[in-house]
Design a protein around this motif. Sequence first.
Motif, PDB file in Angstrom:
ATOM      1  N   ARG A 105       8.687  -5.639   2.556  1.00 33.28           N
ATOM      2  CA  ARG A 105       8.426  -4.300   3.119  1.00 33.28           C
ATOM      3  C   ARG A 105       6.973  -4.150   3.551  1.00 33.28           C
ATOM      4  O   ARG A 105       6.667  -3.341   4.425  1.00 33.28           O
ATOM      5  CB  ARG A 105       8.793  -3.226   2.098  1.00 33.28           C
ATOM      6  CG  ARG A 105      10.283  -3.176   1.849  1.00 33.28           C
ATOM      7  CD  ARG A 105      10.753  -1.824   1.322  1.00 33.28           C
ATOM      8  NE  ARG A 105      12.214  -1.784   1.305  1.00 33.28           N
ATOM      9  CZ  ARG A 105      12.946  -2.058   0.221  1.00 33.28           C
ATOM     10  NH1 ARG A 105      12.365  -2.354  -0.924  1.00 33.28           N
ATOM     11  NH2 ARG A 105      14.264  -2.021   0.283  1.00 33.28           N
ATOM     12  N   ARG A 106       6.099  -4.935   2.918  1.00 35.21           N
ATOM     13  CA  ARG A 106       4.695  -4.881   3.318  1.00 35.21           C
ATOM     14  C   ARG A 106       4.532  -5.454   4.724  1.00 35.21           C
ATOM     15  O   ARG A 106       3.759  -4.956   5.529  1.00 35.21           O
ATOM     16  CB  ARG A 106       3.878  -5.688   2.306  1.00 35.21           C
ATOM     17  CG  ARG A 106       2.411  -5.545   2.463  1.00 35.21           C
ATOM     18  CD  ARG A 106       1.758  -5.887   1.140  1.00 35.21           C
ATOM     19  NE  ARG A 106       0.519  -6.605   1.361  1.00 35.21           N
ATOM     20  CZ  ARG A 106      -0.179  -7.188   0.400  1.00 35.21           C
ATOM     21  NH1 ARG A 106       0.256  -7.162  -0.845  1.00 35.21           N
ATOM     22  NH2 ARG A 106      -1.299  -7.801   0.683  1.00 35.21           N
ATOM     23  N   VAL A 107       5.288  -6.505   5.025  1.00 34.52           N
ATOM     24  CA  VAL A 107       5.232  -7.118   6.357  1.00 34.52           C
ATOM     25  C   VAL A 107       5.990  -6.277   7.371  1.00 34.52           C
ATOM     26  O   VAL A 107       5.586  -6.155   8.527  1.00 34.52           O
ATOM     27  CB  VAL A 107       5.837  -8.545   6.305  1.00 34.52           C
ATOM     28  CG1 VAL A 107       5.967  -9.126   7.698  1.00 34.52           C
ATOM     29  CG2 VAL A 107       4.982  -9.439   5.424  1.00 34.52           C
TER      30      VAL A 107
ATOM     31  N   ARG B 103      -0.369  -9.701   9.335  1.00 34.09           N
ATOM     32  CA  ARG B 103       0.633  -8.640   9.320  1.00 34.09           C
ATOM     33  C   ARG B 103       0.727  -7.940   7.983  1.00 34.09           C
ATOM     34  O   ARG B 103       1.139  -6.795   7.912  1.00 34.09           O
ATOM     35  CB  ARG B 103       2.008  -9.210   9.674  1.00 34.09           C
ATOM     36  CG  ARG B 103       2.192  -9.465  11.142  1.00 34.09           C
ATOM     37  CD  ARG B 103       3.644  -9.763  11.444  1.00 34.09           C
ATOM     38  NE  ARG B 103       3.815 -10.094  12.839  1.00 34.09           N
ATOM     39  CZ  ARG B 103       4.039  -9.196  13.793  1.00 34.09           C
ATOM     40  NH1 ARG B 103       4.131  -7.924  13.476  1.00 34.09           N
ATOM     41  NH2 ARG B 103       4.168  -9.570  15.044  1.00 34.09           N
ATOM     42  N   PHE B 104       0.434  -8.666   6.901  1.00 34.78           N
ATOM     43  CA  PHE B 104       0.640  -8.059   5.585  1.00 34.78           C
ATOM     44  C   PHE B 104      -0.626  -7.427   5.029  1.00 34.78           C
ATOM     45  O   PHE B 104      -0.649  -6.987   3.890  1.00 34.78           O
ATOM     46  CB  PHE B 104       1.212  -9.082   4.598  1.00 34.78           C
ATOM     47  CG  PHE B 104       0.412 -10.350   4.532  1.00 34.78           C
ATOM     48  CD1 PHE B 104      -0.759 -10.429   3.815  1.00 34.78           C
ATOM     49  CD2 PHE B 104       0.861 -11.480   5.214  1.00 34.78           C
ATOM     50  CE1 PHE B 104      -1.480 -11.601   3.745  1.00 34.78           C
ATOM     51  CE2 PHE B 104       0.138 -12.661   5.170  1.00 34.78           C
ATOM     52  CZ  PHE B 104      -1.038 -12.723   4.432  1.00 34.78           C
TER      53      PHE B 104
ATOM     54  N   ARG C 106       0.381   3.623   7.754  1.00 35.40           N
ATOM     55  CA  ARG C 106       1.508   4.524   7.501  1.00 35.40           C
ATOM     56  C   ARG C 106       1.151   5.595   6.478  1.00 35.40           C
ATOM     57  O   ARG C 106       1.885   6.565   6.317  1.00 35.40           O
ATOM     58  CB  ARG C 106       2.679   3.714   6.949  1.00 35.40           C
ATOM     59  CG  ARG C 106       3.259   2.788   7.976  1.00 35.40           C
ATOM     60  CD  ARG C 106       4.757   2.862   7.888  1.00 35.40           C
ATOM     61  NE  ARG C 106       5.352   2.196   9.019  1.00 35.40           N
ATOM     62  CZ  ARG C 106       6.643   2.258   9.301  1.00 35.40           C
ATOM     63  NH1 ARG C 106       7.449   2.951   8.530  1.00 35.40           N
ATOM     64  NH2 ARG C 106       7.127   1.641  10.352  1.00 35.40           N
TER      65      ARG C 106
ATOM     66  N   LEU D  61       5.389 -13.213   2.962  1.00 39.04           N
ATOM     67  CA  LEU D  61       3.961 -13.223   3.310  1.00 39.04           C
ATOM     68  C   LEU D  61       3.578 -14.519   4.005  1.00 39.04           C
ATOM     69  O   LEU D  61       2.717 -14.537   4.885  1.00 39.04           O
ATOM     70  CB  LEU D  61       3.098 -13.052   2.054  1.00 39.04           C
ATOM     71  CG  LEU D  61       3.254 -11.762   1.277  1.00 39.04           C
ATOM     72  CD1 LEU D  61       2.165 -11.650   0.213  1.00 39.04           C
ATOM     73  CD2 LEU D  61       3.212 -10.551   2.191  1.00 39.04           C
TER      74      LEU D  61
ATOM     75  N   ALA E 210       9.037  -6.145  -2.232  1.00 38.35           N
ATOM     76  CA  ALA E 210       7.794  -5.437  -1.890  1.00 38.35           C
ATOM     77  C   ALA E 210       7.027  -6.209  -0.821  1.00 38.35           C
ATOM     78  O   ALA E 210       6.476  -5.619   0.118  1.00 38.35           O
ATOM     79  CB  ALA E 210       6.937  -5.255  -3.136  1.00 38.35           C
TER      80      ALA E 210
ATOM     81  N   PRO F 172       7.718  -2.548   7.155  1.00 37.13           N
ATOM     82  CA  PRO F 172       8.102  -1.356   6.378  1.00 37.13           C
ATOM     83  C   PRO F 172       9.495  -0.832   6.714  1.00 37.13           C
ATOM     84  O   PRO F 172      10.082  -0.097   5.924  1.00 37.13           O
ATOM     85  CB  PRO F 172       7.029  -0.330   6.780  1.00 37.13           C
ATOM     86  CG  PRO F 172       5.867  -1.139   7.251  1.00 37.13           C
ATOM     87  CD  PRO F 172       6.464  -2.358   7.892  1.00 37.13           C
ATOM     88  N   ASP F 173      10.045  -1.202   7.877  1.00 38.68           N
ATOM     89  CA  ASP F 173      11.350  -0.672   8.283  1.00 38.68           C
ATOM     90  C   ASP F 173      12.514  -1.599   7.955  1.00 38.68           C
ATOM     91  O   ASP F 173      13.665  -1.281   8.257  1.00 38.68           O
ATOM     92  CB  ASP F 173      11.351  -0.404   9.800  1.00 38.68           C
ATOM     93  CG  ASP F 173      10.302   0.626  10.178  1.00 38.68           C
ATOM     94  OD1 ASP F 173      10.235   1.656   9.478  1.00 38.68           O
ATOM     95  OD2 ASP F 173       9.562   0.395  11.154  1.00 38.68           O
TER      96      ASP F 173
ATOM     97  N   PHE G 232       0.652   0.567   4.072  1.00 40.13           N
ATOM     98  CA  PHE G 232       1.187  -0.483   4.925  1.00 40.13           C
ATOM     99  C   PHE G 232       0.827  -0.141   6.366  1.00 40.13           C
ATOM    100  O   PHE G 232       0.736   1.023   6.737  1.00 40.13           O
ATOM    101  CB  PHE G 232       2.713  -0.561   4.810  1.00 40.13           C
ATOM    102  CG  PHE G 232       3.202  -1.012   3.457  1.00 40.13           C
ATOM    103  CD1 PHE G 232       2.325  -1.538   2.520  1.00 40.13           C
ATOM    104  CD2 PHE G 232       4.548  -0.926   3.127  1.00 40.13           C
ATOM    105  CE1 PHE G 232       2.777  -1.958   1.275  1.00 40.13           C
ATOM    106  CE2 PHE G 232       5.007  -1.346   1.887  1.00 40.13           C
ATOM    107  CZ  PHE G 232       4.122  -1.860   0.957  1.00 40.13           C
ATOM    108  N   VAL G 233       0.645  -1.171   7.178  1.00 39.41           N
ATOM    109  CA  VAL G 233       0.172  -0.960   8.552  1.00 39.41           C
ATOM    110  C   VAL G 233       1.279  -1.319   9.545  1.00 39.41           C
ATOM    111  O   VAL G 233       1.863  -2.401   9.467  1.00 39.41           O
ATOM    112  CB  VAL G 233      -1.080  -1.823   8.822  1.00 39.41           C
ATOM    113  CG1 VAL G 233      -1.525  -1.683  10.276  1.00 39.41           C
ATOM    114  CG2 VAL G 233      -2.209  -1.439   7.871  1.00 39.41           C
TER     115      VAL G 233
ATOM    116  N   LEU H 185      -3.125  -4.816   3.886  1.00 42.24           N
ATOM    117  CA  LEU H 185      -3.067  -3.384   3.604  1.00 42.24           C
ATOM    118  C   LEU H 185      -4.158  -2.703   4.424  1.00 42.24           C
ATOM    119  O   LEU H 185      -5.115  -3.330   4.861  1.00 42.24           O
ATOM    120  CB  LEU H 185      -3.272  -3.128   2.111  1.00 42.24           C
ATOM    121  CG  LEU H 185      -2.162  -3.688   1.213  1.00 42.24           C
ATOM    122  CD1 LEU H 185      -2.517  -3.510  -0.256  1.00 42.24           C
ATOM    123  CD2 LEU H 185      -0.824  -3.028   1.515  1.00 42.24           C
TER     124      LEU H 185
END
Lengths: 116, 249
Positions: free
Chosen positions: B213-215, A85-86, A74, B178, B210, B217-218, A96-97, A88
Amino acid sequence: MHELSILEGMIQGIQEEARTQGFHRVLQVRLEVGRLAGADVEALRFAFEAASQDTLAEGALLEIIELPGKGVCRTCGHEVEIEQRFDLCPACGVGFVSVTGGTELRIKDIDVEGEG
Amino acid sequence: MCTTCGCGGTGATLDGHAHPNAQEPARIGRRRVSLEQNLLAKNNALAALNRQLCAARGWFMLNLVSSPGSGKTTLLEQTIQRLKDDVWVAVIEGDQQTSQDADRIKAAGAPAVQINTGKGCHLDAHLVGHALEVLNPPDGAVVMIENVGNLVCPAAFDLGEDHKVVILSVTEGEDKPLKYPDMFAASDLMLLNKVDLLPHLRYDVSRCLAFARRVNPDIQILQVSAQNGDGLDAWIGWIEARRAALQKA
């Protein structure tokens, strides 16, 4: 352990195929499992053994083809491969991906034996 | 192995009983059948039917997911209290055993149907389809599904809902997003519950948010307390806004 109910459903599907396609034994099953599909490969193996018991797929070889996790950063916009998923972005280290691939959970093909 | 009766293979022989294929077992037409099917295709097809039914009847359906003990049922009771004068609310309760949650929901004033999954660790679209038949609320109702308390398995099963809402309480770890990323990735809204307990805990809210949102983002996030009512107006506002958007579409 949702892998078990998923593979029980798969065996049901194979049994239906057996009726329409005229085979009586399954020798091999090939699955494609994305790294981000939320299914654990070892749990799938265990579940396959349990779900195939006393069916036409008992004793069949289970081949699992693992597919990589893919996404777009992003922040820097690079297309990258990720393990989780988490993760970077491995390109810029901060972004974030958004996941674009690696969520596959598919039966690709089966090798069968029988008149047909 | 003898293809007639299955005997042989140990080296034993018997005059007059031949094992013509003892070295190479006969393979009667081994062949490959290409399937190329999503293993969740059946569930997804039933979920699509549920979604069609909801659209036809104007039902707005939410799938509430969380670990056990996050306060889902209390949150539902409070949500019903606040919504029931304006809209018909119906609830599908998923638990492995007992109808205690459905009883609590009925006491709060909403019709509820209990699904006991037995050994099952999640609800699926098939079970929810039948629950909708039984509930059959009037057009325009809000249908809340309380999934089995489990942050892993329900993530994979589309039920035909409009949104998944994940509920996380501050008595759980900050790093839950996470540890169970699939659930947070699949959800559109996260409710951080039991925030009334924060003064008594060492809990870093910003770290938790945080991670979420890392997992995803929306993901949208609201901080609430089902116990003392903090943040519930925002939650009700979210439901009303999403429902209105759906009716316009």
